[in-house]
Design a protein around this motif. Structure first.
Motif, PDB file in Angstrom:
ATOM      1  N   GLU A  99       0.893  -1.191   0.072  1.00  0.00           N
ATOM      2  CA  GLU A  99       0.030  -0.004  -0.106  1.00  0.00           C
ATOM      3  C   GLU A  99       0.919   1.340  -0.134  1.00  0.00           C
ATOM      4  O   GLU A  99       0.502   2.245  -0.611  1.00  0.00           O
ATOM      5  CB  GLU A  99      -0.707   0.062   1.220  1.00  0.00           C
ATOM      6  N   VAL A 100       2.072   1.244   0.714  1.00  0.00           N
ATOM      7  CA  VAL A 100       2.792   2.449   0.710  1.00  0.00           C
ATOM      8  C   VAL A 100       3.526   2.670  -0.351  1.00  0.00           C
ATOM      9  O   VAL A 100       3.795   3.667  -0.980  1.00  0.00           O
ATOM     10  CB  VAL A 100       3.736   2.121   2.022  1.00  0.00           C
ATOM     11  N   GLY A 101       3.910   1.508  -1.116  1.00  0.00           N
ATOM     12  CA  GLY A 101       4.538   1.569  -2.222  1.00  0.00           C
ATOM     13  C   GLY A 101       3.752   2.297  -3.424  1.00  0.00           C
ATOM     14  O   GLY A 101       4.193   3.205  -4.070  1.00  0.00           O
ATOM     15  N   ALA A 102       2.295   1.764  -3.340  1.00  0.00           N
ATOM     16  CA  ALA A 102       1.428   2.302  -4.363  1.00  0.00           C
ATOM     17  C   ALA A 102       1.527   3.954  -3.989  1.00  0.00           C
ATOM     18  O   ALA A 102       1.108   4.550  -4.827  1.00  0.00           O
ATOM     19  CB  ALA A 102       0.216   1.545  -4.125  1.00  0.00           C
ATOM     20  N   ALA A 103       1.288   4.343  -2.698  1.00  0.00           N
ATOM     21  CA  ALA A 103       0.934   5.875  -2.431  1.00  0.00           C
ATOM     22  C   ALA A 103       2.135   6.532  -2.851  1.00  0.00           C
ATOM     23  O   ALA A 103       2.139   7.657  -3.401  1.00  0.00           O
ATOM     24  CB  ALA A 103       0.966   5.775  -0.847  1.00  0.00           C
ATOM     25  N   SER A 104       3.467   5.938  -2.647  1.00  0.00           N
ATOM     26  CA  SER A 104       4.616   6.543  -3.015  1.00  0.00           C
ATOM     27  C   SER A 104       4.783   6.957  -4.409  1.00  0.00           C
ATOM     28  O   SER A 104       5.057   7.913  -5.173  1.00  0.00           O
ATOM     29  CB  SER A 104       5.902   6.092  -2.557  1.00  0.00           C
ATOM     30  N   PHE A 105       3.994   6.125  -5.422  1.00  0.00           N
ATOM     31  CA  PHE A 105       3.983   6.137  -6.864  1.00  0.00           C
ATOM     32  C   PHE A 105       2.955   7.284  -7.218  1.00  0.00           C
ATOM     33  O   PHE A 105       3.110   8.262  -8.235  1.00  0.00           O
ATOM     34  CB  PHE A 105       3.644   4.750  -7.403  1.00  0.00           C
ATOM     35  N   LYS A 106       1.754   7.175  -6.465  1.00  0.00           N
ATOM     36  CA  LYS A 106       0.552   8.204  -6.512  1.00  0.00           C
ATOM     37  C   LYS A 106       1.415   9.584  -6.513  1.00  0.00           C
ATOM     38  O   LYS A 106       1.048  10.665  -7.310  1.00  0.00           O
ATOM     39  CB  LYS A 106      -0.330   8.099  -5.809  1.00  0.00           C
ATOM     40  N   ALA A 107       2.287   9.818  -5.419  1.00  0.00           N
ATOM     41  CA  ALA A 107       2.663  11.066  -5.178  1.00  0.00           C
ATOM     42  C   ALA A 107       3.619  11.625  -6.323  1.00  0.00           C
ATOM     43  O   ALA A 107       3.814  12.849  -6.950  1.00  0.00           O
ATOM     44  CB  ALA A 107       3.431  10.871  -3.761  1.00  0.00           C
ATOM     45  N   LEU A 108       4.305  10.527  -6.802  1.00  0.00           N
ATOM     46  CA  LEU A 108       5.169  10.837  -7.948  1.00  0.00           C
ATOM     47  C   LEU A 108       4.278  11.162  -9.136  1.00  0.00           C
ATOM     48  O   LEU A 108       4.890  12.178  -9.871  1.00  0.00           O
ATOM     49  CB  LEU A 108       5.978   9.679  -8.319  1.00  0.00           C
TER      50      LEU A 108
END
Length: 342
Positions: A99-108
Motif C-alpha cells: 500500500e505504501v509503495g502504491a502511495a509513493s507512486f501516486k505522489a510521484l
C-alpha cells in the motif's frame, strides 16, 4: 535573491513524499521547518496531510505549519501539501508494505503531472523503496529512469553533486557483469556532453574541467589489465577534447580519489555506479545531492535511501534533503538567467 520580490516570482519547488514508512516525511518536515525558506520559494509537498501531521505530532515538531492545496491554487507564503490519495494508509515506520509503495507512486505521478503542466518549477524526490513501488505503470530501476522516460526520454545523467565534488556515472542501475559491454565510446561521449552542458547551464561554470575514470584497475595498465581504457574510453575523451572541451583521463580510480586529484576538476565521470558513488558518499554523505542532468525539467533528491532502520526514531539527518531543495532552487535560477541572456 532578495526576499523583497513578490511572492508570485518565487519558484514553486515540488517535493514528493517518497515511502511514508521511511525517513522521507521526517527529513522533509525538518528541512522545511525553518520559515526563512519561504523567503526564497514556495514548497509544495506531494503526499498526504495525514502522513505529514502524523510525523509532525510523533516528533513534536509543532512549529511546522502547512496549508492544503485546494481548487488548483497554491498559497505562496506557506508550505503547500497536495493530497495524492484518499484511502487510509496505515503508517508503520520501518515496514515495507505494498500500500505504501502504491502511495509513493501516486505522489510521484501527481508531481510529474504538475511539472508537465508547468504548475511547479522543479521537483525534489524523497526516497522510495525500489521494490514495493513496482507495478504495471512503474517498471523502472529508480527515479532517474522514470523521469528520463517521462521527459525527453533520450538520455540523462545520474549526477551526484556537493560543494566539494561532483560525480556522474556512464552506466547507472545495471548489474556489474553488464558494465563493460555497456561502456561504449558513443555512450561516454553522450554522458560527457550532458555533464559539460549541465556544469555550464545548471551550475554556472563557464569552462568546466572534467576528469574521466578508467574502467579497469590502474586504467588497464597499457592493456595488461583490460582493453576498454585504451580502445573505448581514451578515444571518447580525445573526440570530446578535439571539440575544445577540457576533458582529461582516463585516470585510475583508486589513486585519483586517494590523492585528492578530484579537487582539480569541476566534475568526474565514473564508468559505473559504485565506482562513482562510493567515493562520493564517503566524501559528501550528509550534504550530497543526486541530480538528474540532461532533462528539460529539474529533478534533485537527497543521496540517501529510505533508511527503514532509523525511520520513526526522530534521528534522521535532513541536511541532504535541505541541500537537494536548495540545489533545485539554484538550478532553476541559473537556467532562468541563461534564458534571459540568450
Amino acid at each position: 535573491m532578495s526576499s523583497h520580490s513578490t511572492a508570485m516570482d518565487k519558484p514553486k519547488i515540488g517535493i514528493t513524499i517518497g515511502d511514508i514508512n521511511g525517513i522521507g516525511p521526517e527529513v522533509i518536515i525538518k528541512a522545511l521547518n525553518d520559515n526563512r525558506i519561504l523567503n526564497y520559494m514556495t514548497p509544495v509537498i506531494y503526499g498526504s496531510t495525514k502522513a505529514i501531521s502524523y510525523y509532525r505530532k510523533a516528533f513534536d515538531l509543532n512549529d511546522f505549519n502547512y496549508t492544503h492545496y485546494r481548487d488548483n491554487k497554491f498559497t505562496y507564503s506557506k508550505v503547500n501539501i497536495v493530497n495524492c490519495w484518499d484511502e487510509m494508509i496505515e503508517i508503520n515506520a520501518g515496514s515495507v508494505t505494498p500500500e505504501v509503495g502504491a502511495a509513493s507512486f501516486k505522489a510521484l505521478q501527481k508531481a510529474v503531472e504538475h511539472l508537465k503542466e508547468g504548475l511547479i518549477d522543479a521537483v525534489v524526490t524523497a526516497p522510495i523503496n525500489k521494490n514495493n513501488i513496482q507495478s504495471e505503470e512503474f517498471k523502472f530501476a529508480g527515479h532517474t529512469e522514470y523521469f528520463t522516460e517521462n521527459f525527453d526520454g533520450k538520455d540523462s545523467l545520474m549526477f551526484l553533486t556537493s560543494e566539494d565534488i561532483k560525480v556522474g556515472v556512464v552506466t547507472g542501475h545495471i548489474p556489474l557483469k553488464d558494465v563493460s559491454k555497456n561502456v561504449t565510446k558513443e555512450l561516454i561521449i553522450k554522458k560527457l556532453k550532458i555533464m559539460e552542458e549541465s556544469l555550464r547551464v545548471d551550475f554556472g561554470i563557464s569552462k568546466p574541467r572534467i576528469a574521466v575514470l578508467g574502467l579497469n584497475p590502474h586504467a588497464g595498465e597499457e592493456g595488461l589489465l583490460g582493453s576498454e581504457d585504451g580502445n573505448v574510453i581514451k578515444p571518447a575523451i580525445d573526440e570530446v577534447k578535439n571539440k575544445g572541451k577540457l576533458v582529461f583521463g582516463p585516470y585510475p580510480a583508486d589513486g585519483f580519489f586517494g590523492k585528492g586529484e578530484y579537487k582539480k576538476f569541476d566534475a568526474v565521470l565514473a564508468m559505473y555506479h559504485d565506482q562513482g558513488l562510493i567515493p562520493f558518499k564517503t566524501l559528501a554523505f550528509n550534504n550530497g545531492v543526486n541530480f538528474t542532468a540532461g532533462l528539460s525539467i529539474i529533478r534533485t533528491s537527497p543521496d540517501h535511501g529510505t533508511a527503514y532502520d532509523i525511520a520513526g526514531k526522530n534521528v534522521a539527518n535532513e541536511s541532504s534533503m535541505r541541500e537537494a531543495i536548495f540545489m533545485a532552487y539554484d538550478i532553476f535560477k541559473n537556467r532562468s538567467e541563461q534564458k534571459k541572456e540568450s
